[in-house]
Design a protein around this motif. Structure first.
Motif, mmCIF file in Angstrom:
data_model
loop_
_atom_site.group_PDB
_atom_site.id
_atom_site.type_symbol
_atom_site.label_atom_id
_atom_site.label_comp_id
_atom_site.label_asym_id
_atom_site.label_seq_id
_atom_site.Cartn_x
_atom_site.Cartn_y
_atom_site.Cartn_z
ATOM 1 N N LYS A 28 33.375 41.185 46.567
ATOM 2 C CA LYS A 28 34.188 42.384 46.467
ATOM 3 C C LYS A 28 35.485 41.541 46.432
ATOM 4 O O LYS A 28 35.741 40.773 47.453
ATOM 5 C CB LYS A 28 33.821 43.161 47.732
ATOM 6 C CG LYS A 28 34.998 44.372 47.860
ATOM 7 C CD LYS A 28 34.868 45.343 49.068
ATOM 8 C CE LYS A 28 35.676 46.332 49.191
ATOM 9 N NZ LYS A 28 35.542 46.908 50.535
ATOM 10 N N ILE A 29 36.633 42.178 45.631
ATOM 11 C CA ILE A 29 37.834 41.696 45.575
ATOM 12 C C ILE A 29 38.842 42.493 45.917
ATOM 13 O O ILE A 29 38.887 43.642 44.873
ATOM 14 C CB ILE A 29 38.104 40.733 44.368
ATOM 15 C CG1 ILE A 29 36.912 39.549 43.948
ATOM 16 C CG2 ILE A 29 39.295 40.049 44.244
ATOM 17 C CD1 ILE A 29 37.141 38.813 42.749
ATOM 18 N N THR A 30 39.661 42.364 46.774
ATOM 19 C CA THR A 30 40.853 43.577 46.826
ATOM 20 C C THR A 30 42.078 42.816 46.592
ATOM 21 O O THR A 30 42.288 41.461 46.888
ATOM 22 C CB THR A 30 40.808 44.084 48.202
ATOM 23 O OG1 THR A 30 40.593 43.337 49.090
ATOM 24 C CG2 THR A 30 39.330 45.124 48.275
ATOM 25 N N SER A 31 43.216 43.587 45.964
ATOM 26 C CA SER A 31 44.447 42.897 45.890
ATOM 27 C C SER A 31 45.326 44.064 45.729
ATOM 28 O O SER A 31 45.007 45.338 45.445
ATOM 29 C CB SER A 31 44.501 42.127 44.750
ATOM 30 O OG SER A 31 44.341 42.848 43.393
ATOM 31 N N ASP A 32 46.878 43.753 45.874
ATOM 32 C CA ASP A 32 47.705 44.932 45.507
ATOM 33 C C ASP A 32 47.688 45.289 44.004
ATOM 34 O O ASP A 32 47.978 46.649 43.739
ATOM 35 C CB ASP A 32 48.928 44.430 45.751
ATOM 36 C CG ASP A 32 49.090 44.321 47.424
ATOM 37 O OD1 ASP A 32 48.372 44.806 48.186
ATOM 38 O OD2 ASP A 32 50.412 43.377 47.666
ATOM 39 N N SER A 33 47.293 44.248 43.140
ATOM 40 C CA SER A 33 47.378 44.738 41.729
ATOM 41 C C SER A 33 46.436 44.010 41.088
ATOM 42 O O SER A 33 46.213 42.722 41.387
ATOM 43 C CB SER A 33 48.843 44.445 40.956
ATOM 44 O OG SER A 33 49.109 43.363 41.132
ATOM 45 N N THR A 34 45.772 44.470 39.929
ATOM 46 C CA THR A 34 44.702 43.861 39.264
ATOM 47 C C THR A 34 44.933 43.990 37.804
ATOM 48 O O THR A 34 45.263 45.100 37.392
ATOM 49 C CB THR A 34 43.398 44.298 39.645
ATOM 50 O OG1 THR A 34 42.913 44.156 41.034
ATOM 51 C CG2 THR A 34 42.362 43.794 38.612
ATOM 52 N N PHE A 35 44.843 42.978 36.953
ATOM 53 C CA PHE A 35 44.852 42.962 35.491
ATOM 54 C C PHE A 35 43.377 42.634 35.072
ATOM 55 O O PHE A 35 43.062 41.405 35.415
ATOM 56 C CB PHE A 35 45.824 42.295 35.130
ATOM 57 C CG PHE A 35 45.896 42.167 33.385
ATOM 58 C CD1 PHE A 35 46.238 43.416 32.489
ATOM 59 C CD2 PHE A 35 45.392 41.209 32.787
ATOM 60 C CE1 PHE A 35 46.357 43.346 31.378
ATOM 61 C CE2 PHE A 35 45.445 40.997 31.350
ATOM 62 C CZ PHE A 35 45.800 42.155 30.642
ATOM 63 N N TYR A 36 42.953 43.309 34.320
ATOM 64 C CA TYR A 36 41.420 42.832 33.820
ATOM 65 C C TYR A 36 41.527 42.882 32.274
ATOM 66 O O TYR A 36 41.851 44.029 31.676
ATOM 67 C CB TYR A 36 40.492 43.694 34.314
ATOM 68 C CG TYR A 36 38.925 43.445 33.854
ATOM 69 C CD1 TYR A 36 38.448 42.185 33.889
ATOM 70 C CD2 TYR A 36 38.222 44.372 33.181
ATOM 71 C CE1 TYR A 36 37.101 41.794 33.572
ATOM 72 C CE2 TYR A 36 36.990 44.315 32.702
ATOM 73 C CZ TYR A 36 36.290 43.038 33.007
ATOM 74 O OH TYR A 36 35.167 42.828 32.483
ATOM 75 N N ASP A 37 41.085 41.758 31.562
ATOM 76 C CA ASP A 37 41.016 41.375 30.209
ATOM 77 C C ASP A 37 39.544 41.336 29.758
ATOM 78 O O ASP A 37 39.073 40.194 29.851
ATOM 79 C CB ASP A 37 41.984 40.462 29.808
ATOM 80 C CG ASP A 37 41.882 40.328 28.049
ATOM 81 O OD1 ASP A 37 40.958 40.796 27.393
ATOM 82 O OD2 ASP A 37 42.757 39.775 27.697
ATOM 83 N N TYR A 42 38.633 37.398 31.830
ATOM 84 C CA TYR A 42 39.551 37.147 32.678
ATOM 85 C C TYR A 42 40.051 38.213 33.513
ATOM 86 O O TYR A 42 40.429 39.290 32.773
ATOM 87 C CB TYR A 42 40.638 35.909 32.614
ATOM 88 C CG TYR A 42 41.710 36.599 31.651
ATOM 89 C CD1 TYR A 42 42.822 36.812 32.427
ATOM 90 C CD2 TYR A 42 41.942 36.706 30.420
ATOM 91 C CE1 TYR A 42 43.956 37.221 31.738
ATOM 92 C CE2 TYR A 42 42.908 37.060 29.722
ATOM 93 C CZ TYR A 42 44.082 37.313 30.475
ATOM 94 O OH TYR A 42 45.075 37.908 29.689
ATOM 95 N N ALA A 43 40.327 37.955 34.734
ATOM 96 C CA ALA A 43 41.092 39.082 35.433
ATOM 97 C C ALA A 43 41.919 38.274 36.397
ATOM 98 O O ALA A 43 41.869 37.363 36.875
ATOM 99 C CB ALA A 43 40.140 39.988 36.539
#
Length: 166
Positions: A28-37, A42-43
């Motif tokens: 499980k990965i949490t963050s303030d913002s996420t970009f997923y391609d 990649y993320a």
């Protein structure tokens, strides 16, 4: 708003400390913002990144996760105030790289500082410090640049010193 990505991967860093190959729960990965391609595999996770793995926790300012065609993690790059912990060990540095194929982790020191892996399972202070610490989770080998190893001396032999690094 916090973003959460549940990745059904078996691999993440072989816990950065152990070479367990048994099936595990999803990372499980949490963050303030996420970009997923998805197309390019990649993320990018930015701001208060927390990777919650069954065997360890990773905190960083930013993380880049590179995926195989199967969506398994191939490589992870964490940058900025990197801290990796499990029940017995803690590792700190400015940047950490993980390569799943060979189980290699590379921990880099911040400018003017040191990277550190500390074993807190023992009574005595035991740590490995350096400008760069490489370790292979599958073979349990360690390579340290500008090494400073702290381990108990009294009654210590080579085997106990080597076990300190585990």
């Amino acid at each position: 708003m916090r973003h959460i990505l549940l990745a059904a991967v078996i691999g993440f860093a072989a816990s950065l400390f152990a070479a367990a190959e048994k099936p595990r729960r999803p990372v499980k990965i949490t963050s303030d913002s996420t970009f997923y391609d998805r197309k390019n595999g990649y993320a990018i996770f930015s701001g208060k990144v927390h990777v919650d793995d069954e065997q360890c926790q990773l905190h960083a300012d930013k993380a880049f996760v590179f995926l195989a065609e199967t969506n398994d993690v191939k490589r992870l790059v964490a940058v900025g105030n990197v801290a990796v912990t499990n029940e017995m060990r803690r590792a700190y540095g400015e940047k950490a790289l993980y390569y799943k194929d060979n189980g290699m982790v590379v921990l880099y020191a911040p400018p003017g500082g040191v990277a550190e892996v500390r074993d807190e399972s023992k009574k005595e202070d035991q740590s490995v410090k350096g400008s760069k610490i490489k370790f292979w989770t599958k073979t349990e080998q360690v390579e340290v640049v500008d090494a400073l190893i702290s381990a108990p001396v009294e009654g210590a032999d080579q085997k106990s010193l080597i076990n300190t690094l585990r």
